[in-house]
Design a protein around this motif. Sequence first.
Motif, PDB file in Angstrom:
ATOM      1  N   LEU A  17       0.943  -1.165   0.024  1.00 54.00           N
ATOM      2  CA  LEU A  17      -0.122   0.111  -0.081  1.00 54.00           C
ATOM      3  C   LEU A  17       0.918   1.479  -0.050  1.00 54.00           C
ATOM      4  CD1 LEU A  17      -2.790   1.171   0.260  1.00 54.00           C
ATOM      5  CD2 LEU A  17      -2.509   1.015   2.798  1.00 54.00           C
ATOM      6  N   VAL A  18       1.970   1.235   0.685  1.00 56.72           N
ATOM      7  CA  VAL A  18       2.955   2.480   0.733  1.00 56.72           C
ATOM      8  C   VAL A  18       3.510   2.599  -0.583  1.00 56.72           C
ATOM      9  CG1 VAL A  18       4.971   3.286   1.666  1.00 56.72           C
ATOM     10  CG2 VAL A  18       3.263   2.297   3.343  1.00 56.72           C
ATOM     11  N   GLU A  19       3.712   1.536  -1.258  1.00 60.60           N
ATOM     12  CA  GLU A  19       4.516   1.646  -2.510  1.00 60.60           C
ATOM     13  C   GLU A  19       3.632   2.464  -3.587  1.00 60.60           C
ATOM     14  OE1 GLU A  19       6.308  -1.614  -4.278  1.00 60.60           O
ATOM     15  OE2 GLU A  19       7.484  -2.444  -2.573  1.00 60.60           O
ATOM     16  N   LYS A  20       2.503   1.863  -3.341  1.00 65.46           N
ATOM     17  CA  LYS A  20       1.270   2.414  -4.604  1.00 65.46           C
ATOM     18  C   LYS A  20       0.880   3.866  -3.945  1.00 65.46           C
ATOM     19  CE  LYS A  20       0.851  -1.216  -6.964  1.00 65.46           C
ATOM     20  NZ  LYS A  20       1.338  -1.151  -8.425  1.00 65.46           N
ATOM     21  N   GLU A  21       0.690   4.267  -2.645  1.00 65.99           N
ATOM     22  CA  GLU A  21       0.038   5.290  -2.449  1.00 65.99           C
ATOM     23  C   GLU A  21       1.446   6.459  -2.050  1.00 65.99           C
ATOM     24  OE1 GLU A  21      -3.044   5.354   0.511  1.00 65.99           O
ATOM     25  OE2 GLU A  21      -4.082   3.808  -0.497  1.00 65.99           O
ATOM     26  N   GLY A  22       2.367   6.096  -1.545  1.00 71.76           N
ATOM     27  CA  GLY A  22       3.171   6.872  -1.246  1.00 71.76           C
ATOM     28  C   GLY A  22       4.528   7.026  -2.071  1.00 71.76           C
ATOM     29  N   GLY A  23       4.509   6.088  -3.095  1.00 69.19           N
ATOM     30  CA  GLY A  23       5.456   6.483  -4.028  1.00 69.19           C
ATOM     31  C   GLY A  23       6.968   6.048  -3.802  1.00 69.19           C
ATOM     32  N   PHE A  24       7.133   5.260  -2.845  1.00 69.24           N
ATOM     33  CA  PHE A  24       8.402   4.871  -2.181  1.00 69.24           C
ATOM     34  C   PHE A  24       8.301   3.554  -1.654  1.00 69.24           C
ATOM     35  CE2 PHE A  24       6.731   7.091   1.486  1.00 69.24           C
ATOM     36  CZ  PHE A  24       6.939   6.133   2.583  1.00 69.24           C
ATOM     37  N   THR A  25       9.555   2.885  -1.752  1.00 70.38           N
ATOM     38  CA  THR A  25       9.475   1.581  -0.971  1.00 70.38           C
ATOM     39  C   THR A  25      10.151   1.537   0.295  1.00 70.38           C
ATOM     40  OG1 THR A  25      10.080   0.566  -3.297  1.00 70.38           O
ATOM     41  CG2 THR A  25      10.711  -0.739  -1.436  1.00 70.38           C
ATOM     42  N   PRO A  26       9.431   1.219   1.329  1.00 67.11           N
ATOM     43  CA  PRO A  26       9.625   1.124   2.563  1.00 67.11           C
ATOM     44  C   PRO A  26      10.607   0.149   3.160  1.00 67.11           C
ATOM     45  CG  PRO A  26       7.490   0.257   2.614  1.00 67.11           C
ATOM     46  CD  PRO A  26       7.841   0.498   1.175  1.00 67.11           C
ATOM     47  N   ASP A  27      11.383   0.561   4.200  1.00 68.77           N
ATOM     48  CA  ASP A  27      12.211  -0.625   4.846  1.00 68.77           C
ATOM     49  C   ASP A  27      11.147  -1.443   5.822  1.00 68.77           C
ATOM     50  OD1 ASP A  27      14.536   0.548   3.529  1.00 68.77           O
ATOM     51  OD2 ASP A  27      15.223   1.643   5.475  1.00 68.77           O
ATOM     52  N   ILE A  28      11.670  -2.346   5.624  1.00 67.64           N
ATOM     53  CA  ILE A  28      10.692  -3.604   6.404  1.00 67.64           C
ATOM     54  C   ILE A  28      11.550  -4.504   7.577  1.00 67.64           C
ATOM     55  CG2 ILE A  28       9.359  -5.406   6.139  1.00 67.64           C
ATOM     56  CD1 ILE A  28       8.724  -4.942   3.245  1.00 67.64           C
ATOM     57  N   PHE A  29      10.931  -4.479   8.660  1.00 61.84           N
ATOM     58  CA  PHE A  29      11.301  -5.139   9.814  1.00 61.84           C
ATOM     59  C   PHE A  29      10.593  -6.277  10.221  1.00 61.84           C
ATOM     60  CE2 PHE A  29      13.424  -1.009   9.504  1.00 61.84           C
ATOM     61  CZ  PHE A  29      14.581  -1.200   9.681  1.00 61.84           C
ATOM     62  N   LEU A  30      10.798  -7.343   9.714  1.00 61.86           N
ATOM     63  CA  LEU A  30       9.870  -8.605  10.412  1.00 61.86           C
ATOM     64  C   LEU A  30      10.242  -8.896  11.772  1.00 61.86           C
ATOM     65  CD1 LEU A  30       7.869 -10.709   8.720  1.00 61.86           C
ATOM     66  CD2 LEU A  30       9.903 -11.859   8.678  1.00 61.86           C
ATOM     67  N   ILE A  31       9.063  -8.791  12.740  1.00 61.71           N
ATOM     68  CA  ILE A  31       9.311  -8.965  14.222  1.00 61.71           C
ATOM     69  C   ILE A  31       9.773 -10.499  14.472  1.00 61.71           C
ATOM     70  CG2 ILE A  31       7.907  -7.251  14.906  1.00 61.71           C
ATOM     71  CD1 ILE A  31       5.776  -9.270  15.655  1.00 61.71           C
ATOM     72  N   ALA A  32       9.254 -11.481  13.456  1.00 58.98           N
ATOM     73  CA  ALA A  32      10.017 -12.893  13.463  1.00 58.98           C
ATOM     74  C   ALA A  32      11.519 -12.770  13.698  1.00 58.98           C
ATOM     75  CB  ALA A  32       9.290 -13.752  12.776  1.00 58.98           C
ATOM     76  N   ASP A  33      12.173 -12.188  12.555  1.00 63.57           N
ATOM     77  CA  ASP A  33      13.523 -12.112  12.653  1.00 63.57           C
ATOM     78  C   ASP A  33      14.220 -11.521  13.836  1.00 63.57           C
ATOM     79  OD1 ASP A  33      13.316 -13.444  10.262  1.00 63.57           O
ATOM     80  OD2 ASP A  33      13.461 -11.639   8.977  1.00 63.57           O
ATOM     81  N   ALA A  34      13.289 -10.881  14.543  1.00 64.93           N
ATOM     82  CA  ALA A  34      13.918 -10.148  15.852  1.00 64.93           C
ATOM     83  C   ALA A  34      13.566 -10.786  16.898  1.00 64.93           C
ATOM     84  CB  ALA A  34      13.189  -8.768  15.860  1.00 64.93           C
ATOM     85  N   GLY A  35      13.214 -12.104  16.733  1.00 63.77           N
ATOM     86  CA  GLY A  35      12.989 -13.036  17.846  1.00 63.77           C
ATOM     87  C   GLY A  35      11.406 -13.280  18.451  1.00 63.77           C
ATOM     88  N   TYR A  36      10.486 -12.657  17.898  1.00 63.41           N
ATOM     89  CA  TYR A  36       9.261 -12.958  18.192  1.00 63.41           C
ATOM     90  C   TYR A  36       8.654 -14.417  17.489  1.00 63.41           C
ATOM     91  CZ  TYR A  36       4.099 -11.864  19.231  1.00 63.41           C
ATOM     92  OH  TYR A  36       3.088 -11.719  19.885  1.00 63.41           O
ATOM     93  N   SER A  37       8.885 -15.604  18.220  1.00 63.31           N
ATOM     94  CA  SER A  37       8.922 -16.592  17.782  1.00 63.31           C
ATOM     95  C   SER A  37       7.584 -17.637  17.416  1.00 63.31           C
ATOM     96  CB  SER A  37      10.039 -17.558  18.440  1.00 63.31           C
ATOM     97  OG  SER A  37       9.625 -17.695  19.862  1.00 63.31           O
ATOM     98  N   THR A  38       6.340 -16.828  17.460  1.00 61.80           N
ATOM     99  CA  THR A  38       5.186 -17.682  17.490  1.00 61.80           C
ATOM    100  C   THR A  38       5.101 -18.116  15.990  1.00 61.80           C
ATOM    101  OG1 THR A  38       3.016 -17.583  17.611  1.00 61.80           O
ATOM    102  CG2 THR A  38       3.793 -15.634  16.779  1.00 61.80           C
ATOM    103  N   TYR A  39       4.481 -19.293  15.725  1.00 62.70           N
ATOM    104  CA  TYR A  39       3.958 -19.740  14.668  1.00 62.70           C
ATOM    105  C   TYR A  39       2.712 -19.012  14.521  1.00 62.70           C
ATOM    106  CZ  TYR A  39       6.653 -24.108  15.455  1.00 62.70           C
ATOM    107  OH  TYR A  39       7.660 -25.060  15.611  1.00 62.70           O
ATOM    108  N   ALA A  40       2.228 -18.859  13.122  1.00 62.44           N
ATOM    109  CA  ALA A  40       0.990 -18.251  12.501  1.00 62.44           C
ATOM    110  C   ALA A  40       0.238 -19.057  11.351  1.00 62.44           C
ATOM    111  CB  ALA A  40       1.434 -16.778  12.217  1.00 62.44           C
TER     112      ALA A  40
END
Length: 330
Positions: A184-207
């Motif tokens: 949505l940000v790419e389409k409406e904001g016209g830029f590619t945001p940086d993304i931080f996946l909380i799983a990669d930071a240690g939030y270890s739940t399955y989904a």
Amino acid sequence: MKRTHLLASAATLLFAGAASAQDLTEVSFGTNWLAQAEHGGFYQAVADGTYEACGLSVTIVPGGPQVNNRALMLAGRIDYHMGGDLLQAFNAVKEGVPVVSVAAIFQKHPQVIITHPGKAETFEDLKDLTLLIGDNGYQSYYQWMIAEYGFTAEQREPYTFNPAPFLADDTMGMQGYLSSEPYLVEKEGGFTPDIFLIADAGYSTYATTIETMADTIASKPEEVTCFVEGSIKGWYTYLYGDHSAADEMIMADNPEMTQDKIDYAIEKMLSEGIVDSGDAEEMGIGVMTEAKVEDFYTKMVDSGVIDADIDWQAAFTTDFVGNGVGMDMK
């Protein structure tokens, strides 16, 4: 929840070969939101006959803002349900509700924090930003972020699912779903945001778990095996094979879904290892391990999100997964 049985062989004997229409057992699977690529493997297993091959006629019941499919399962009106994450499973145990997770399709939770480009280099750098976090997130993963990394309640502002404040202020970060808000940000904001996946930071739940009632496991283990293994095979095909028929079903169930959104979501699931990473690379899609569940439970207790006296082992069973089913399809 652990038992010993020969489920795979029982399923093979009872459901060998493609069953004729009159022999199929009708079951229903309720998702937890509107049809999307994140449900793709289940649609794939319907579209290509994988469920039918072991004896099931599966109806997918889409969720949505006005639909509570989990309540329908508790009432006996649907057979299986798509769980969100392990917090739901732990809370069910706390409330004495006999719901059991039998598979975990997502090895990583797709929750992300997004920022304007270059405003944070690491997850810890997010502490320098104002973060838009919704109430549900604040009561769950944000409490872990406070306990684990030192984030503060003061830097959080409520997220109203409107990206406009984030787009207007590059000192803000915003919660998102991996395949939704960044696109949505790419389409409406016209830029590619940086993304931080909380799983990669240690939030270890399955989904994106598969849930069913404890009574279903006890009385219909062959059916559970068929549904779980059929779903796993569906996910392998959806990610690595021809998923066009499943995409058509998804767009039919959700007219607001488009092929470009589906393609973006599939690319992100693959690039970020949402489905096929970690233990799944060695044991197959859908795998759960007691060690990982315990790790997440401990983190939630330490963060004050979950009580310390819950019988967390009653929330899941590993009996139906981890056998390498479908890995040869990759």
